[in-house]
Design a protein around this motif. Structure first.
Motif, PDB file in Angstrom:
ATOM      1  N   LEU A   2       0.843  -1.192   0.000  1.00  0.00           N
ATOM      2  CA  LEU A   2       0.000   0.000   0.000  1.00  0.00           C
ATOM      3  C   LEU A   2       0.880   1.245   0.000  1.00  0.00           C
ATOM      4  O   LEU A   2       1.994   1.238   0.521  1.00  0.00           O
ATOM      5  N   VAL A   3       0.348   2.321  -0.582  1.00  0.00           N
ATOM      6  CA  VAL A   3       0.954   3.647  -0.432  1.00  0.00           C
ATOM      7  C   VAL A   3      -0.170   4.598  -0.042  1.00  0.00           C
ATOM      8  O   VAL A   3      -1.205   4.648  -0.713  1.00  0.00           O
ATOM      9  N   VAL A   4       0.037   5.322   1.046  1.00  0.00           N
ATOM     10  CA  VAL A   4      -1.024   6.153   1.635  1.00  0.00           C
ATOM     11  C   VAL A   4      -0.626   7.620   1.565  1.00  0.00           C
ATOM     12  O   VAL A   4       0.530   7.975   1.785  1.00  0.00           O
ATOM     13  N   THR A  28      -7.821  11.313   2.572  1.00  0.00           N
ATOM     14  CA  THR A  28      -6.864  10.228   2.762  1.00  0.00           C
ATOM     15  C   THR A  28      -7.050   9.177   1.676  1.00  0.00           C
ATOM     16  O   THR A  28      -8.143   8.637   1.499  1.00  0.00           O
ATOM     17  N   VAL A  29      -5.983   8.921   0.950  1.00  0.00           N
ATOM     18  CA  VAL A  29      -6.028   7.975  -0.175  1.00  0.00           C
ATOM     19  C   VAL A  29      -5.171   6.766   0.158  1.00  0.00           C
ATOM     20  O   VAL A  29      -4.013   6.902   0.553  1.00  0.00           O
ATOM     21  N   VAL A  30      -5.739   5.580   0.025  1.00  0.00           N
ATOM     22  CA  VAL A  30      -4.997   4.338   0.193  1.00  0.00           C
ATOM     23  C   VAL A  30      -4.888   3.680  -1.182  1.00  0.00           C
ATOM     24  O   VAL A  30      -5.874   3.187  -1.729  1.00  0.00           O
ATOM     25  N   ALA A  31      -3.694   3.724  -1.754  1.00  0.00           N
ATOM     26  CA  ALA A  31      -3.448   3.103  -3.051  1.00  0.00           C
ATOM     27  C   ALA A  31      -2.903   1.700  -2.814  1.00  0.00           C
ATOM     28  O   ALA A  31      -1.966   1.519  -2.026  1.00  0.00           O
ATOM     29  N   ALA A  32      -3.491   0.719  -3.472  1.00  0.00           N
ATOM     30  CA  ALA A  32      -3.123  -0.674  -3.225  1.00  0.00           C
ATOM     31  C   ALA A  32      -2.764  -1.387  -4.517  1.00  0.00           C
ATOM     32  O   ALA A  32      -3.371  -1.152  -5.567  1.00  0.00           O
ATOM     33  N   ALA A  33      -1.778  -2.257  -4.417  1.00  0.00           N
ATOM     34  CA  ALA A  33      -1.473  -3.188  -5.502  1.00  0.00           C
ATOM     35  C   ALA A  33      -2.181  -4.499  -5.213  1.00  0.00           C
ATOM     36  O   ALA A  33      -2.647  -4.738  -4.098  1.00  0.00           O
ATOM     37  N   ASP A  89      -3.273  14.620  -7.313  1.00  0.00           N
ATOM     38  CA  ASP A  89      -4.059  15.842  -7.460  1.00  0.00           C
ATOM     39  C   ASP A  89      -5.413  15.630  -6.798  1.00  0.00           C
ATOM     40  O   ASP A  89      -6.111  14.665  -7.074  1.00  0.00           O
ATOM     41  N   SER A  90      -5.816  16.510  -5.896  1.00  0.00           N
ATOM     42  CA  SER A  90      -7.068  16.320  -5.148  1.00  0.00           C
ATOM     43  C   SER A  90      -8.275  16.242  -6.073  1.00  0.00           C
ATOM     44  O   SER A  90      -9.238  15.528  -5.797  1.00  0.00           O
ATOM     45  N   SER A  91      -8.226  16.967  -7.203  1.00  0.00           N
ATOM     46  CA  SER A  91      -9.370  16.919  -8.109  1.00  0.00           C
ATOM     47  C   SER A  91      -9.511  15.536  -8.733  1.00  0.00           C
ATOM     48  O   SER A  91     -10.606  15.072  -9.032  1.00  0.00           O
ATOM     49  N   ALA A  92      -8.383  14.863  -8.902  1.00  0.00           N
ATOM     50  CA  ALA A  92      -8.446  13.521  -9.479  1.00  0.00           C
ATOM     51  C   ALA A  92      -8.946  12.507  -8.474  1.00  0.00           C
ATOM     52  O   ALA A  92      -9.395  11.431  -8.829  1.00  0.00           O
ATOM     53  N   ALA A  93      -8.846  12.844  -7.175  1.00  0.00           N
ATOM     54  CA  ALA A  93      -9.244  11.900  -6.139  1.00  0.00           C
ATOM     55  C   ALA A  93     -10.739  11.936  -5.859  1.00  0.00           C
ATOM     56  O   ALA A  93     -11.240  11.166  -5.058  1.00  0.00           O
ATOM     57  N   VAL A 123      -7.823   2.588  -3.695  1.00  0.00           N
ATOM     58  CA  VAL A 123      -7.671   2.860  -5.119  1.00  0.00           C
ATOM     59  C   VAL A 123      -6.680   1.863  -5.706  1.00  0.00           C
ATOM     60  O   VAL A 123      -5.594   1.651  -5.166  1.00  0.00           O
ATOM     61  N   ARG A 124      -7.061   1.259  -6.806  1.00  0.00           N
ATOM     62  CA  ARG A 124      -6.206   0.281  -7.473  1.00  0.00           C
ATOM     63  C   ARG A 124      -5.896   0.750  -8.889  1.00  0.00           C
ATOM     64  O   ARG A 124      -6.428   1.759  -9.350  1.00  0.00           O
ATOM     65  N   LEU A 125      -5.060   0.001  -9.565  1.00  0.00           N
ATOM     66  CA  LEU A 125      -4.610   0.395 -10.894  1.00  0.00           C
ATOM     67  C   LEU A 125      -5.781   0.586 -11.855  1.00  0.00           C
ATOM     68  O   LEU A 125      -5.782   1.516 -12.666  1.00  0.00           O
ATOM     69  N   LYS A 126      -6.808  -0.254 -11.738  1.00  0.00           N
ATOM     70  CA  LYS A 126      -7.951  -0.159 -12.639  1.00  0.00           C
ATOM     71  C   LYS A 126      -8.768   1.117 -12.416  1.00  0.00           C
ATOM     72  O   LYS A 126      -9.574   1.503 -13.266  1.00  0.00           O
ATOM     73  N   ASP A 127      -8.553   1.786 -11.254  1.00  0.00           N
ATOM     74  CA  ASP A 127      -9.338   2.980 -10.928  1.00  0.00           C
ATOM     75  C   ASP A 127      -8.732   4.260 -11.482  1.00  0.00           C
ATOM     76  O   ASP A 127      -9.383   5.304 -11.480  1.00  0.00           O
ATOM     77  N   VAL A 128      -7.469   4.222 -11.934  1.00  0.00           N
ATOM     78  CA  VAL A 128      -6.817   5.462 -12.359  1.00  0.00           C
ATOM     79  C   VAL A 128      -6.817   5.626 -13.875  1.00  0.00           C
ATOM     80  O   VAL A 128      -6.435   6.678 -14.390  1.00  0.00           O
ATOM     81  N   HIS A 129      -7.222   4.593 -14.624  1.00  0.00           N
ATOM     82  CA  HIS A 129      -7.494   4.677 -16.055  1.00  0.00           C
ATOM     83  C   HIS A 129      -6.372   5.388 -16.821  1.00  0.00           C
ATOM     84  O   HIS A 129      -5.206   5.087 -16.657  1.00  0.00           O
TER      85      HIS A 129
END
Length: 521
Positions: free
Chosen positions: A314-316, A377-382, A407-411, A418-424
């Motif tokens: 994870l990266v937070v 707070t964003v938790v990015a997961a592989a 970027d907060s607007s992207a969040a 959030v996973r790889l499929k969510d960032v398109h």
């Protein structure tokens, strides 16, 4: 400070004394206590009195001809017993008129007491042995004191210069010529120093070493406790020190003294050292400079379960280390936490194979948002990894996802995890942002706005494209009227030479803007 810094008593062992050239000339023979020849000899004492024990303070090698003991077996037995009570190192009997052969009574009592008894078969001037051993002991003591001051001076100089913990440990490892390990009270490794292959060998066997950490020292394993103000918080270990034990204890004590002082002056804590240890490990995993297989012993020694586990990288963002540690403890999860660059924090969860990795990750993210009190707070997961060798790629994937939504607007409207499929598309652009063709494309498409450096028009364009070209929503977010927005959109189209109502042209500008933002980030 719980570590004591007593006076060093350098010594030769009985075995070492017996190898001296002058002693060998006397044809020595060990007739009792052969298993105790590694006892230290603190001094050499020539004594014929039957009650010699009252004159000793321990550690002496006693030399005698036994002239006052001949013919009295009770005196002979008591002589040996008195040496044993006085904790003498050994007794050396010169054979001659009093005892032409080793006396059985003395030999039997010495064997029962575990006192080394040596007989000399050839006449031997005791004064020469006394002189030689005393001179060697004095030289060793002087060398030990010199070493003590040299180590203290070097470490104090580093502390005064503001050197980090690792620099101090490197200096200690250089003096001791063996791996150095610092642990907390749970025997989890906080820091190491020394030749990397030797350190790796120690860490590979750390579970066994940690189980024996409370036992007696031996085979060069020397430790000193760390603590202060009535509180113990760790220990430093010299692993496989090859010098004599007394010198090893000196080095360990001086090292402990320096580490405690370093912590007190630096305002750090054992917990801070744990954070630094985790940061070093995770940074090495993310960078890929060190193969993951070589980092496995460090992870295990740091307390991370690694056997038959599922790892969730994870990266937070927008959460501090204290919050992350608290959530891990509250949920009973095993993991490492460390700060990365760009205000991001890496978390490596270690789960049992039968645990639901997706559900626990979602639970972790939800609890973290509650603890932080922030919806940002964003938790990015592989995706979970079952092989340790795949962990570095997983951490880089999680970092990439976190970067893509920095970027907060992207969040906005993203899930808690959030996973790889969510960032398109944004994720793809982040991956390609350093490609020179992508950079040239972005500059070419946005040249009309970049040349004027009009951040207001860039901001309007960014919002307009991010909202799917929704004019009402864009005007609302920028607090302008629709006519005012139309004028700005016309200005943007004029400078770029595009029609934003045309899907392909708008998509091209959107990709260029994403690439530009990724490069700037």
């Amino acid at each position: 400070m719980t570590t004591t810094f007593g006076t060093l008593e350098p010594a030769l062992s009985v075995r070492q004394v017996l190898t001296l050239e002058r002693v060998l000339a006397g044809e020595p023979e060990v007739v009792a206590g052969a298993a105790q020849l590694d006892r230290p000899v603190r001094w050499v004492h020539v004594a014929e009195a039957p009650d010699v024990g009252v004159m000793l303070s321990g550690g002496e090698m006693v030399l005698t001809t036994g002239v006052l003991l001949a013919g009295d077996e009770e005196k002979q037995a008591e002589y040996i017993r008195s040496l044993h009570r006085a904790e003498a190192a050994a007794v050396v009997l010169g054979l001659g008129r009093a005892f032409p052969s080793p006396p059985d009574v003395m030999r039997r009592v010495a064997e029962r007491c575990g006192l080394p008894m040596i007989v000399l078969h050839r006449p031997f001037p005791f004064a020469e042995l006394t002189e030689e051993v005393q001179a060697r002991l004095v030289r060793r003591k002087f060398a030990a004191v010199s070493l003590s001051e040299s180590v203290r001076t070097a470490l104090t100089g580093l502390i005064t210069a503001g050197a980090p913990l690792q620099r101090l440990l490197d200096e200690i490892a250089q003096h001791s010529a063996c791996p150095v390990v610092v642990t907390n009270l749970a025997h989890r490794v906080l820091a190491t120093a020394g030749e990397r292959p030797a350190v790796d060998d120690v860490l590979r066997d750390w579970e066994r070493i940690a189980r024996q950490a409370g036992g007696s020292e031996g085979d060069g394993w020397i430790r000193a406790e760390l603590g202060g103000r009535g509180e113990r918080w760790g220990q430093i270990m010299l692993c496989g020190y090859r010098g004599d034990t007394a010198t090893g204890r000196l080095l360990a004590d001086r090292a402990a003294e320096a580490l405690v002082l370093h912590r007190m002056l630096g305002g750090t804590s054992a917990h801070t050292w744990e954070e630094q240890s985790a940061q070093s490990l995770l940074t090495d995993l993310v960078s890929g400079v060190v193969p993951a297989r070589q980092l496995l012993p460090r992870a295990r020694a740091a307390g991370l379960p690694v056997n038959r586990r599922t790892f969730v990288p994870l990266v937070v963002r927008d959460a501090d280390l204290a919050q992350l540690d608290r959530v891990l403890r509250l949920l009973g999860l095993s993991g490492l936490v460390a700060e990365l660059a760009d205000e991001a924090t890496a978390v490596l969860l270690s789960l049992a194979r039968d645990q639901d990795a997706a559900a626990l990750t979602a639970h972790f993210a939800a609890r973290l948002r509650t603890e932080s009190g922030s919806t940002k707070t964003v938790v990015a997961a592989a995706d979970p990894r079952t092989a340790w060798d795949d962990v570095p790629a997983g951490l880089r994937e999680a970092q990439h996802v976190a970067d893509a939504v920095a970027d907060s607007s992207a969040a906005l409207d993203l899930p808690a995890v959030v996973r790889l499929k969510d960032v398109h598309l944004r994720g793809l652009i982040r991956l390609l942002r350093d490609d020179p063709y992508v950079q040239s494309f972005a500059e070419r498409e946005l040249d009309g706005l970049l040349c004027s450096a009009d951040e207001d028009l860039l901001s309007v364009l960014r919002t307009y494209l991010a909202t799917g070209r929704n004019k009402s929503r864009t005007a609302q977010l920028h607090h302008v009227s629709r006519p005012a927005l139309y004028r700005r959109l016309e200005a943007i189209q004029g400078r770029l030479g595009v029609d934003l109502d045309d899907f392909e042209q708008a998509a091209s500008v959107h990709i260029a803007l994403l690439a530009h933002d990724a490069q700037q980030g």
